[in-house]
Design a protein around this motif. Structure first.
Motif, PDB file in Angstrom:
ATOM      1  N   ILE A 174       3.933   5.687   8.550  1.00 17.25           N
ATOM      2  CA  ILE A 174       4.063   5.956   7.114  1.00 17.25           C
ATOM      3  C   ILE A 174       3.585   4.737   6.327  1.00 17.25           C
ATOM      4  CG2 ILE A 174       5.736   6.297   5.248  1.00 17.25           C
ATOM      5  CD1 ILE A 174       7.326   8.082   7.218  1.00 17.25           C
ATOM      6  N   GLY A 175       3.933   3.552   6.816  1.00 16.69           N
ATOM      7  CA  GLY A 175       3.474   2.324   6.175  1.00 16.69           C
ATOM      8  C   GLY A 175       1.958   2.180   6.216  1.00 16.69           C
ATOM      9  N   GLU A 176       1.351   2.574   7.327  1.00 17.70           N
ATOM     10  CA  GLU A 176      -0.115   2.504   7.443  1.00 17.70           C
ATOM     11  C   GLU A 176      -0.778   3.432   6.431  1.00 17.70           C
ATOM     12  OE1 GLU A 176      -1.077   3.371  11.524  1.00 17.70           O
ATOM     13  OE2 GLU A 176       0.069   1.659  12.242  1.00 17.70           O
ATOM     14  N   VAL A 177      -0.231   4.637   6.279  1.00 19.68           N
ATOM     15  CA  VAL A 177      -0.791   5.582   5.311  1.00 19.68           C
ATOM     16  C   VAL A 177      -0.592   5.056   3.889  1.00 19.68           C
ATOM     17  CG1 VAL A 177      -0.599   7.923   4.346  1.00 19.68           C
ATOM     18  CG2 VAL A 177      -0.542   7.582   6.825  1.00 19.68           C
ATOM     19  N   GLY A 178       0.582   4.500   3.609  1.00 18.11           N
ATOM     20  CA  GLY A 178       0.822   3.919   2.292  1.00 18.11           C
ATOM     21  C   GLY A 178      -0.118   2.771   1.990  1.00 18.11           C
ATOM     22  N   THR A 179      -0.394   1.945   2.984  1.00 18.67           N
ATOM     23  CA  THR A 179      -1.325   0.824   2.821  1.00 18.67           C
ATOM     24  C   THR A 179      -2.743   1.337   2.579  1.00 18.67           C
ATOM     25  OG1 THR A 179       0.051  -0.583   4.217  1.00 18.67           O
ATOM     26  CG2 THR A 179      -2.256  -1.246   3.944  1.00 18.67           C
ATOM     27  N   PHE A 180      -3.146   2.348   3.336  1.00 23.99           N
ATOM     28  CA  PHE A 180      -4.464   2.958   3.136  1.00 23.99           C
ATOM     29  C   PHE A 180      -4.577   3.507   1.717  1.00 23.99           C
ATOM     30  CE2 PHE A 180      -7.122   6.761   3.061  1.00 23.99           C
ATOM     31  CZ  PHE A 180      -8.338   6.233   3.481  1.00 23.99           C
ATOM     32  N   GLY A 181      -3.550   4.231   1.275  1.00 24.52           N
ATOM     33  CA  GLY A 181      -3.568   4.815  -0.063  1.00 24.52           C
ATOM     34  C   GLY A 181      -3.597   3.766  -1.161  1.00 24.52           C
ATOM     35  N   ALA A 182      -2.862   2.678  -0.966  1.00 25.30           N
ATOM     36  CA  ALA A 182      -2.843   1.607  -1.966  1.00 25.30           C
ATOM     37  C   ALA A 182      -4.218   0.945  -2.084  1.00 25.30           C
ATOM     38  CB  ALA A 182      -1.776   0.570  -1.610  1.00 25.30           C
ATOM     39  N   LYS A 183      -4.912   0.786  -0.955  1.00 26.41           N
ATOM     40  CA  LYS A 183      -6.257   0.206  -0.985  1.00 26.41           C
ATOM     41  C   LYS A 183      -7.252   1.166  -1.627  1.00 26.41           C
ATOM     42  CE  LYS A 183      -5.739  -2.742   3.080  1.00 26.41           C
ATOM     43  NZ  LYS A 183      -6.130  -2.909   4.488  1.00 26.41           N
ATOM     44  N   TRP A 205       0.864   6.636  -6.476  1.00 24.23           N
ATOM     45  CA  TRP A 205       1.261   7.996  -6.080  1.00 24.23           C
ATOM     46  C   TRP A 205       2.458   8.483  -6.890  1.00 24.23           C
ATOM     47  CZ3 TRP A 205       6.021   9.201  -4.016  1.00 24.23           C
ATOM     48  CH2 TRP A 205       6.819   8.124  -3.620  1.00 24.23           C
ATOM     49  N   LEU A 206       3.244   7.551  -7.409  1.00 21.23           N
ATOM     50  CA  LEU A 206       4.422   7.930  -8.192  1.00 21.23           C
ATOM     51  C   LEU A 206       4.058   8.561  -9.528  1.00 21.23           C
ATOM     52  CD1 LEU A 206       6.535   4.771  -7.420  1.00 21.23           C
ATOM     53  CD2 LEU A 206       7.201   7.111  -6.847  1.00 21.23           C
ATOM     54  N   GLN A 207       2.843   8.311 -10.017  1.00 19.54           N
ATOM     55  CA  GLN A 207       2.414   8.840 -11.310  1.00 19.54           C
ATOM     56  C   GLN A 207       1.455  10.020 -11.198  1.00 19.54           C
ATOM     57  OE1 GLN A 207       2.713   5.226 -11.111  1.00 19.54           O
ATOM     58  NE2 GLN A 207       4.691   5.687 -12.024  1.00 19.54           N
ATOM     59  N   VAL A 208       1.195  10.515 -10.002  1.00 22.55           N
ATOM     60  CA  VAL A 208       0.277  11.642  -9.835  1.00 22.55           C
ATOM     61  C   VAL A 208       0.891  12.880 -10.479  1.00 22.55           C
ATOM     62  CG1 VAL A 208      -0.759  13.203  -8.134  1.00 22.55           C
ATOM     63  CG2 VAL A 208      -0.830  10.733  -7.771  1.00 22.55           C
ATOM     64  N   GLU A 209       0.142  13.487 -11.391  1.00 18.56           N
ATOM     65  CA  GLU A 209       0.624  14.693 -12.063  1.00 18.56           C
ATOM     66  C   GLU A 209       0.760  15.828 -11.048  1.00 18.56           C
ATOM     67  OE1 GLU A 209      -0.112  17.217 -16.091  1.00 18.56           O
ATOM     68  OE2 GLU A 209      -0.812  15.160 -15.860  1.00 18.56           O
ATOM     69  N   GLY A 210       1.889  16.526 -11.103  1.00 21.87           N
ATOM     70  CA  GLY A 210       2.152  17.608 -10.149  1.00 21.87           C
ATOM     71  C   GLY A 210       2.288  17.087  -8.733  1.00 21.87           C
ATOM     72  N   GLY A 211       2.835  15.891  -8.597  1.00 18.50           N
ATOM     73  CA  GLY A 211       2.895  15.210  -7.306  1.00 18.50           C
ATOM     74  C   GLY A 211       3.512  16.026  -6.189  1.00 18.50           C
ATOM     75  N   LYS A 212       4.668  16.627  -6.425  1.00 19.84           N
ATOM     76  CA  LYS A 212       5.334  17.377  -5.342  1.00 19.84           C
ATOM     77  C   LYS A 212       4.442  18.494  -4.821  1.00 19.84           C
ATOM     78  CE  LYS A 212       9.216  18.453  -7.304  1.00 19.84           C
ATOM     79  NZ  LYS A 212      10.572  18.961  -7.531  1.00 19.84           N
ATOM     80  N   GLU A 213       3.798  19.231  -5.722  1.00 18.54           N
ATOM     81  CA  GLU A 213       2.925  20.329  -5.306  1.00 18.54           C
ATOM     82  C   GLU A 213       1.682  19.811  -4.597  1.00 18.54           C
ATOM     83  OE1 GLU A 213       4.123  19.881  -8.444  1.00 18.54           O
ATOM     84  OE2 GLU A 213       5.619  21.488  -8.486  1.00 18.54           O
ATOM     85  N   ARG A 214       1.112  18.743  -5.112  1.00 14.18           N
ATOM     86  CA  ARG A 214      -0.110  18.203  -4.519  1.00 14.18           C
ATOM     87  C   ARG A 214       0.157  17.565  -3.166  1.00 14.18           C
ATOM     88  NH1 ARG A 214      -3.189  15.413  -9.440  1.00 14.18           N
ATOM     89  NH2 ARG A 214      -4.929  15.366  -7.983  1.00 14.18           N
TER      90      ARG A 214
END
Length: 103
Positions: free
Chosen positions: A30-39, A46-55
């Motif tokens: 999970i940390g690796e995916v979070g690091t990839f996403g942050a880069k 990800w906390l501000q993505v509109e419609g986050g739960k659905e997406r």
């Protein structure tokens, strides 16, 4: 007796060591995916993505279906689909719980 030597009143409390110990590889993933996403995007964006739960539910399902089709590794990130699936599940849970807490 809480005043007896060696007493610890932690019966029934959340045993978080079971998560970190028993799911250490999954949590690292999970940390690796979070690091990839942050880069790729931004730290905590990800906390501000509109419609986050659905997406994130859609993303979770895409990774689940890829795994079901026999694909182990995500082509974009080079990480296992199961790591992405776990990250998306955690993101959905976090957003849902934050929403509930706000009331």
């Amino acid at each position: 007796n809480q005043h007896a030597p060696g007493a610890k009143m932690d019966g029934g409390k959340n045993r978080l060591g079971l998560v970190l110990g028993d799911f250490s590889l999954a949590m690292q993933g999970i940390g690796e995916v979070g690091t990839f996403g942050a880069k790729k995007y931004s730290d905590r964006g990800w906390l501000q993505v509109e419609g986050g739960k659905e997406r994130y539910t859609d993303a979770l399902l895409r990774h689940l279906f890829a795994m079901g089709a026999g694909e182990d590794v995500d082509r974009d990130s080079g990480l296992h689909h199961c790591k992405h699936l776990a990250w998306n599940a955690a993101a959905i849970a976090e957003l849902s719980l934050k929403e509930e807490k706000r009331g």
